[in-house]
Scaffold this motif. Structure first.
Motif, PDB file in Angstrom:
ATOM      1  N   GLU A 169      44.054 -11.391  15.118  1.00  0.00           N
ATOM      2  CA  GLU A 169      45.002 -12.498  15.221  1.00  0.00           C
ATOM      3  C   GLU A 169      46.007 -12.270  16.349  1.00  0.00           C
ATOM      4  O   GLU A 169      46.471 -13.230  16.976  1.00  0.00           O
ATOM      5  N   SER A 170      46.336 -11.020  16.634  1.00  0.00           N
ATOM      6  CA  SER A 170      47.269 -10.723  17.718  1.00  0.00           C
ATOM      7  C   SER A 170      46.702 -11.186  19.059  1.00  0.00           C
ATOM      8  O   SER A 170      47.430 -11.735  19.898  1.00  0.00           O
ATOM      9  N   TYR A 171      45.424 -10.988  19.244  1.00  0.00           N
ATOM     10  CA  TYR A 171      44.787 -11.378  20.497  1.00  0.00           C
ATOM     11  C   TYR A 171      44.663 -12.899  20.581  1.00  0.00           C
ATOM     12  O   TYR A 171      44.745 -13.473  21.679  1.00  0.00           O
ATOM     13  N   ARG A 172      44.504 -13.537  19.444  1.00  0.00           N
ATOM     14  CA  ARG A 172      44.482 -15.002  19.448  1.00  0.00           C
ATOM     15  C   ARG A 172      45.852 -15.559  19.860  1.00  0.00           C
ATOM     16  O   ARG A 172      45.928 -16.583  20.557  1.00  0.00           O
ATOM     17  N   ARG A 173      46.913 -14.911  19.418  1.00  0.00           N
ATOM     18  CA  ARG A 173      48.258 -15.343  19.827  1.00  0.00           C
ATOM     19  C   ARG A 173      48.419 -15.214  21.342  1.00  0.00           C
ATOM     20  O   ARG A 173      49.008 -16.089  21.996  1.00  0.00           O
ATOM     21  N   ILE A 174      47.917 -14.134  21.898  1.00  0.00           N
ATOM     22  CA  ILE A 174      48.026 -13.946  23.346  1.00  0.00           C
ATOM     23  C   ILE A 174      47.190 -14.992  24.075  1.00  0.00           C
ATOM     24  O   ILE A 174      47.619 -15.542  25.102  1.00  0.00           O
ATOM     25  N   THR A 175      46.013 -15.303  23.552  1.00  0.00           N
ATOM     26  CA  THR A 175      45.185 -16.351  24.146  1.00  0.00           C
ATOM     27  C   THR A 175      45.958 -17.661  24.227  1.00  0.00           C
ATOM     28  O   THR A 175      45.951 -18.342  25.264  1.00  0.00           O
ATOM     29  N   ALA A 176      46.623 -18.013  23.139  1.00  0.00           N
ATOM     30  CA  ALA A 176      47.406 -19.255  23.125  1.00  0.00           C
ATOM     31  C   ALA A 176      48.527 -19.205  24.154  1.00  0.00           C
ATOM     32  O   ALA A 176      48.814 -20.206  24.832  1.00  0.00           O
ATOM     33  N   ALA A 177      49.164 -18.044  24.295  1.00  0.00           N
ATOM     34  CA  ALA A 177      50.273 -17.911  25.248  1.00  0.00           C
ATOM     35  C   ALA A 177      49.777 -17.952  26.691  1.00  0.00           C
ATOM     36  O   ALA A 177      50.428 -18.536  27.563  1.00  0.00           O
ATOM     37  N   LEU A 178      48.629 -17.341  26.946  1.00  0.00           N
ATOM     38  CA  LEU A 178      48.097 -17.290  28.308  1.00  0.00           C
ATOM     39  C   LEU A 178      47.548 -18.643  28.755  1.00  0.00           C
ATOM     40  O   LEU A 178      47.572 -18.961  29.947  1.00  0.00           O
ATOM     41  N   GLY A 179      47.008 -19.398  27.813  1.00  0.00           N
ATOM     42  CA  GLY A 179      46.363 -20.645  28.189  1.00  0.00           C
ATOM     43  C   GLY A 179      45.030 -20.428  28.884  1.00  0.00           C
ATOM     44  O   GLY A 179      44.550 -21.293  29.621  1.00  0.00           O
ATOM     45  N   VAL A 180      44.430 -19.267  28.665  1.00  0.00           N
ATOM     46  CA  VAL A 180      43.130 -18.919  29.246  1.00  0.00           C
ATOM     47  C   VAL A 180      42.124 -18.799  28.097  1.00  0.00           C
ATOM     48  O   VAL A 180      42.432 -18.168  27.084  1.00  0.00           O
ATOM     49  N   PRO A 181      40.935 -19.385  28.214  1.00  0.00           N
ATOM     50  CA  PRO A 181      39.957 -19.263  27.128  1.00  0.00           C
ATOM     51  C   PRO A 181      39.684 -17.805  26.790  1.00  0.00           C
ATOM     52  O   PRO A 181      39.633 -16.942  27.683  1.00  0.00           O
ATOM     53  N   ALA A 182      39.489 -17.534  25.509  1.00  0.00           N
ATOM     54  CA  ALA A 182      39.247 -16.162  25.066  1.00  0.00           C
ATOM     55  C   ALA A 182      38.076 -15.525  25.806  1.00  0.00           C
ATOM     56  O   ALA A 182      38.141 -14.359  26.215  1.00  0.00           O
ATOM     57  N   GLY A 183      37.014 -16.293  26.004  1.00  0.00           N
ATOM     58  CA  GLY A 183      35.825 -15.760  26.650  1.00  0.00           C
ATOM     59  C   GLY A 183      35.996 -15.460  28.123  1.00  0.00           C
ATOM     60  O   GLY A 183      35.123 -14.837  28.739  1.00  0.00           O
ATOM     61  N   ARG A 184      37.115 -15.904  28.700  1.00  0.00           N
ATOM     62  CA  ARG A 184      37.393 -15.624  30.112  1.00  0.00           C
ATOM     63  C   ARG A 184      38.571 -14.657  30.261  1.00  0.00           C
ATOM     64  O   ARG A 184      39.236 -14.618  31.284  1.00  0.00           O
ATOM     65  N   THR A 185      38.803 -13.898  29.200  1.00  0.00           N
ATOM     66  CA  THR A 185      39.861 -12.888  29.185  1.00  0.00           C
ATOM     67  C   THR A 185      39.237 -11.528  28.929  1.00  0.00           C
ATOM     68  O   THR A 185      38.436 -11.367  28.008  1.00  0.00           O
TER      69      THR A 185
END
Length: 240
Positions: A169-185
């Motif tokens: 869930e921590s990484y999902r929060r960062i995904t939301a903050a970055l605005g970059v798709p998870a698969g491209r991180t």
């Protein structure tokens, strides 16, 4: 082993990944240990210090713990290398001031900074996710042997603004903050539990294995592994 990815963002762990854990343990920990007492007695009314003191009291279940008791707990957590948020907050305050005074200069492995600059120039966003507080991260990157590196970094994340590093869930929060798709991180870390959590959140994950680091012998599980950042080749949509 060399790896290649098409991504828009890279998120970096610090200890054992960009920088030597030994520097943190042998230089930064003793520096903070010597200064906790004064911080707790002379600056307890400052909002950030007071909040951290309250968090320590909550964690140990002692609402009336005095400065001496708080210092004892902090030093015990240091001995255990415990990733407690209030410890990291107070360390961050002490370290930031030490870096600002010139008492401290951060450490980076020789392969790291040239690669980070290359990725930044290519348009790949760079962020940090460390158990060290955001204040400590900011000071770390601002006080490198090559000067201020903060212009390379888009985001700073810790266990307070993102959450524990071994929870997806921590990484999902960062995904939301970055605005970059998870698969491209892409996440780079030396700790298998963190890599597992990042992958569970949909991120790409690569283990960094440096001889002499605490997790070197343990390995990085079934994740791709590299010994240096030079072994990672990245492209982004803007460069294709």
């Amino acid at each position: 082993m060399s790896v290649q990815y098409d991504v828009d963002a890279v998120v970096l762990d610090i200890e054992g990944t960009t920088s030597a854990t030994g520097f943190v343990v042998d230089v930064l920990y003793p520096y903070s240990r010597k200064r906790f007492g004064a911080l707790l007695t002379e600056r307890a009314d400052e909002p950030e210090v007071a909040r951290a003191i309250g968090q320590v009291r909550d964690l140990i279940g002692e609402p009336d713990a005095d400065a001496a008791r708080i210092e004892q707990v902090l030093n015990g957590w240091l001995d255990e290398d415990r990733k407690a948020t209030p410890l990291k907050t107070l360390q961050g305050i002490v370290w930031a001031e030490g870096f600002a005074r010139g008492d401290l200069v951060s450490h980076f492995y020789d392969d790291v900074l040239p690669v980070l600059r290359t990725w930044h120039t290519a348009g790949i966003g760079l962020s940090v996710y460390s158990s060290g507080s955001v204040a400590a991260q900011r000071a770390w990157f601002a006080s490198s042997p090559e000067g201020d590196l903060l212009p390379l970094v888009d985001g700073l994340y810790d266990t307070e603004n993102a959450g524990p590093k071994q929870e997806a869930e921590s990484y999902r929060r960062i995904t939301a903050a970055l605005g970059v798709p998870a698969g491209r991180t892409l996440f780079l870390s030396d700790r298998p539990g963190e890599l597992d959590a990042a992958r569970a959140a949909g991120w790409r994950a690569v283990g960094v294995r440096r001889p002499g680091e605490p997790y070197y012998e343990q390995g990085v599980g079934d994740h791709p592994a590299v010994a240096t950042f030079d072994e990672i080749t990245l492209s982004t949509r803007s460069t294709q």
